[in-house]
Design an enzyme around this catalytic site. Structure first.
Site, short mmCIF file in Angstrom:
data_model
loop_
_atom_site.label_atom_id
_atom_site.label_comp_id
_atom_site.label_asym_id
_atom_site.label_seq_id
_atom_site.Cartn_x
_atom_site.Cartn_y
_atom_site.Cartn_z
N HIS A 254 0.84 -1.20 0.00
CA HIS A 254 0.00 0.00 0.00
C HIS A 254 0.88 1.25 0.00
O HIS A 254 0.73 2.14 0.82
CB HIS A 254 -0.95 -0.02 1.20
CG HIS A 254 -1.93 -1.15 1.16
ND1 HIS A 254 -2.69 -1.52 2.26
CD2 HIS A 254 -2.27 -2.00 0.15
CE1 HIS A 254 -3.45 -2.55 1.92
NE2 HIS A 254 -3.22 -2.86 0.66
N TYR A 255 1.79 1.29 -0.95
CA TYR A 255 2.72 2.43 -1.05
C TYR A 255 1.98 3.71 -1.39
O TYR A 255 0.97 3.69 -2.10
CB TYR A 255 3.77 2.18 -2.15
CG TYR A 255 4.32 0.79 -2.21
CD1 TYR A 255 4.87 0.18 -1.08
CD2 TYR A 255 4.32 0.07 -3.40
CE1 TYR A 255 5.40 -1.10 -1.14
CE2 TYR A 255 4.85 -1.21 -3.47
CZ TYR A 255 5.39 -1.79 -2.35
OH TYR A 255 5.90 -3.06 -2.41
#
Length: 315
Positions: A254-255
């Site tokens: 979940h950058y």
């Protein structure tokens, strides 16, 4: 797309006017915007791809671009900064009973900023074969694997890092440093999350889904000794949970960050200092929800799509 074409010729400030891309055969092409003030380029390559593309297009930290022999169009030191990834830590609990296949369908939202989730059953890994954790799980005996993970994920987070180019080749992944747990508050959230997982496992409702002889310290030690990441291992049951958090941290992909609102783009997601260029994706986020950000990204795209079309029709 391999880069944007940004021109300075006869203009007070840079303006995007086209893109360079390769087709399925690898042949290189250029596409140009039509004349008109409403025409623009929108980059939506994600938290890793969008700052990389801006840098390859000459928009980024000047010294870094020059070190890769990239012509500097705009010295923008904040491109690639503020990179974040929500750190995830999990505890594996073998179960004496069969459990259904479940991949994070319910989330527990804590008051301290950690999200508690669970994944169970034989196939919950979902085919992400590149992960060391998945490779480890695939090698487990079916009976041994029966059970699942309870995980905690730090919302936000507060800790941030940066992204840099490794090469000028857009197909080469950039170098990214997330600085997991650099901020003590993130680390404390992880500790509290792991403590919450302990309370869940020790609860009456969970009793029949765990082996009585596998105590909490043993479960932690089992998890810490699994190849969940490539970090050196330090944890043993006599050590504090801070060490467990640092040793077993994983990504859940979940950058976000790298082209943040107010730093690289404005409130309309237009790149600051460059005309006819926007970035609309998770790279613009300052933080990310504790659950999957996919819906947030989709709503951002929908919102901005409707807004852009409305503005064009109004003029």
């Amino acid at each position: 797309m391999t880069k944007c074409l940004v021109s300075m010729a006869g203009k007070r400030r840079p303006k995007a006017h086209g893109v360079v891309f390769r087709d399925a055969t690898g042949a290189k092409h250029k596409a140009y915007l039509k004349q008109g003030s409403k025409n623009e380029i929108i980059i939506s390559a994600g938290a890793l791809g969008s700052p990389q593309l801006l840098m390859l297009s000459g928009v980024g930290p000047a010294q870094h671009l020059k070190s890769h022999d990239i012509t500097v169009v705009l010295d923008q030191p904040l491109v690639g900064q503020g990179m974040s990834d929500n750190p995830m830590n999990a505890v594996f609990i073998p179960s004496p009973l069969p459990v259904e296949v479940s991949l994070i369908q319910v989330v527990g939202i804590t008051h301290f900023g950690s999200y508690i989730e669970a994944a169970s059953g034989e196939n919950f890994a979902g085919g992400a074969s590149s992960s060391p954790a998945v490779e480890y799980m695939n090698n487990l005996d079916e009976t041994t694997f029966r059970g699942g993970f309870i995980l905690e994920k730090v919302m936000g987070p507060i800790s941030t890092g940066h992204l840099e180019l490794r090469t000028r080749n857009p197909n080469d992944n950039p170098s990214v440093t997330f600085n997991y747990f650099k901020d003590p508050q993130d680390l404390q959230r992880c500790v509290q999350g792991i403590q919450t997982i302990e309370k869940i496992i020790e609860s009456k409702a969970f009793f029949r889904f765990r082996y009585e002889f596998l105590s909490w310290p043993i479960l932690l030690n089992m998890t810490a000794n699994a190849p969940l990441n490539l970090l050196p291992k330090h944890y043993n049951p006599s050590m504090p949970l801070e060490v467990f958090c640092k040793d077993t941290v994983m990504t859940i992909w979940h950058y976000h960050g790298g082209c943040q609102v107010g730093k690289v783009v404005d409130l309309d997601y237009k790149v600051l200092g460059v005309d006819a260029l926007r970035v609309i994706d998770g790279s613009t986020f300052n933080d990310s929800p504790g659950t999957n950000p996919q819906a947030t990204v989709m709503m951002l795209g929908r919102y901005m799509g409707v807004k852009i079309l409305s503005e064009r029709l109004a003029n």
